[in-house]
Design an enzyme around this catalytic site. Sequence first.
Site, short mmCIF file in Angstrom:
data_model
loop_
_atom_site.label_atom_id
_atom_site.label_comp_id
_atom_site.label_asym_id
_atom_site.label_seq_id
_atom_site.Cartn_x
_atom_site.Cartn_y
_atom_site.Cartn_z
N ASP A 8 0.72 -1.07 -0.20
CA ASP A 8 0.08 0.24 -0.14
C ASP A 8 0.80 1.31 0.06
O ASP A 8 2.14 1.14 0.17
CB ASP A 8 -0.80 -0.21 1.42
CG ASP A 8 -2.03 0.69 1.12
OD1 ASP A 8 -2.34 1.40 0.10
OD2 ASP A 8 -3.25 0.63 2.01
N GLU A 10 -0.02 4.69 1.16
CA GLU A 10 0.02 5.75 2.47
C GLU A 10 1.05 5.60 3.56
O GLU A 10 1.61 6.82 4.23
CB GLU A 10 -1.41 5.70 3.01
CG GLU A 10 -2.47 6.34 2.02
CD GLU A 10 -3.05 5.28 1.43
OE1 GLU A 10 -2.61 4.07 1.20
OE2 GLU A 10 -4.04 5.40 0.83
N HIS A 60 -2.75 -0.11 -3.58
CA HIS A 60 -3.14 1.18 -3.56
C HIS A 60 -4.00 1.56 -4.76
O HIS A 60 -3.41 1.54 -5.87
CB HIS A 60 -1.95 1.98 -3.16
CG HIS A 60 -2.09 3.64 -3.09
ND1 HIS A 60 -2.92 3.83 -2.02
CD2 HIS A 60 -2.04 4.51 -4.00
CE1 HIS A 60 -3.34 5.37 -2.17
NE2 HIS A 60 -2.62 5.62 -3.57
N HIS A 104 -1.02 1.69 6.80
CA HIS A 104 -1.45 2.94 7.53
C HIS A 104 -2.55 2.45 8.59
O HIS A 104 -3.10 1.36 8.85
CB HIS A 104 -2.03 4.13 6.56
CG HIS A 104 -3.09 3.43 5.67
ND1 HIS A 104 -4.39 3.40 6.03
CD2 HIS A 104 -3.02 2.79 4.43
CE1 HIS A 104 -5.01 2.46 5.06
NE2 HIS A 104 -4.38 2.31 4.08
N HIS A 115 -7.28 5.56 7.17
CA HIS A 115 -8.65 5.44 6.54
C HIS A 115 -8.62 3.94 6.50
O HIS A 115 -7.74 3.15 6.74
CB HIS A 115 -8.61 6.12 5.11
CG HIS A 115 -7.77 5.43 4.35
ND1 HIS A 115 -6.44 5.53 4.18
CD2 HIS A 115 -7.89 4.49 3.38
CE1 HIS A 115 -5.73 5.13 3.16
NE2 HIS A 115 -6.84 4.10 2.64
N GLU A 134 -7.08 -1.86 7.81
CA GLU A 134 -6.93 -2.65 6.57
C GLU A 134 -6.07 -3.93 7.14
O GLU A 134 -6.05 -4.96 6.52
CB GLU A 134 -6.47 -2.05 5.50
CG GLU A 134 -7.49 -0.94 4.91
CD GLU A 134 -6.66 -0.24 3.96
OE1 GLU A 134 -5.71 -0.24 3.45
OE2 GLU A 134 -7.37 1.07 3.52
#
Length: 275
Positions: A8, A10, A60, A104, A115, A134
Amino acid sequence: MRIMISADMEGATGVTYTSDVIPGTEQWQRFRRLFTGDVNACIAGLCAGGATDVLVNEAHSSQRNLLLEDLDPRARMLTGRHKPLSMMQGIQSGVDGVVFLGYHAGAGADGVLAHTYLENSITGVWLDGVPASEGRLNAAMAAEHGVPVLLVTGDDQTCLDAADYAPQAVGVAVKECVSRYAAICLPPARTADLITEAAREAMARAGRDEPSTGPHRIEVEFDATHLAHAAAVVPTVELIGVRSVGFDAPSMTEAMKAFKVVTAIASGAVEGIYG
Ligand SMILES: [Zn+2]
């Protein structure tokens, strides 16, 4: 030893702002190089620790961020969208461990660009009653396939979160969260060394576990009532509050498929300005 990296963006080195991770922007062009650098540092460490095959699953946004031409030749890369298991596509292929790279913190939690799946609109997700990022959701799916989480990289809040859902995993904080859009960042020359060493060390834990099967419950809270109503149209999904829905599934894989539908329908119901 075959290892998968769910990558991912972030939580990549230096990333702190929206434009850093939005495909097509000038800043994204810059940060996709740093993101690729984090992945390469991880591949180097995994191979030094005994990995014989590394599959990188881009996780992502458009899932077209990493630079294949710059990727360590010892790895293979799954790029592009519309994968049945999304961020975890490949976990079903008999891998001996998984790395959550660039992860993240979850929706509603403290952390850089925190998020859960949707960048906004979702204010909280719970897995079996526990607030879920996540990482926590994906770790449960990995467990269902008997795959241990070896390493998690991201900001310091990501590592704190991972210490709870995957206590056996090694954590690397590439930045220290100051706010959702600010962090004290280590330069890539330093994070690469940290990630490589952690990945090499984490390989000691590689090897399949007994699969952890069974039913799971997911609950999702939105920032507006109509999003919950939209999501409740999905079979098995029920309104459990004015802005919340919940559903049960016979397995984590089925739960994540339903979650994907819930997020897709909710995001399609978001209106401009008022959300
Ligand atoms: Zn993410």
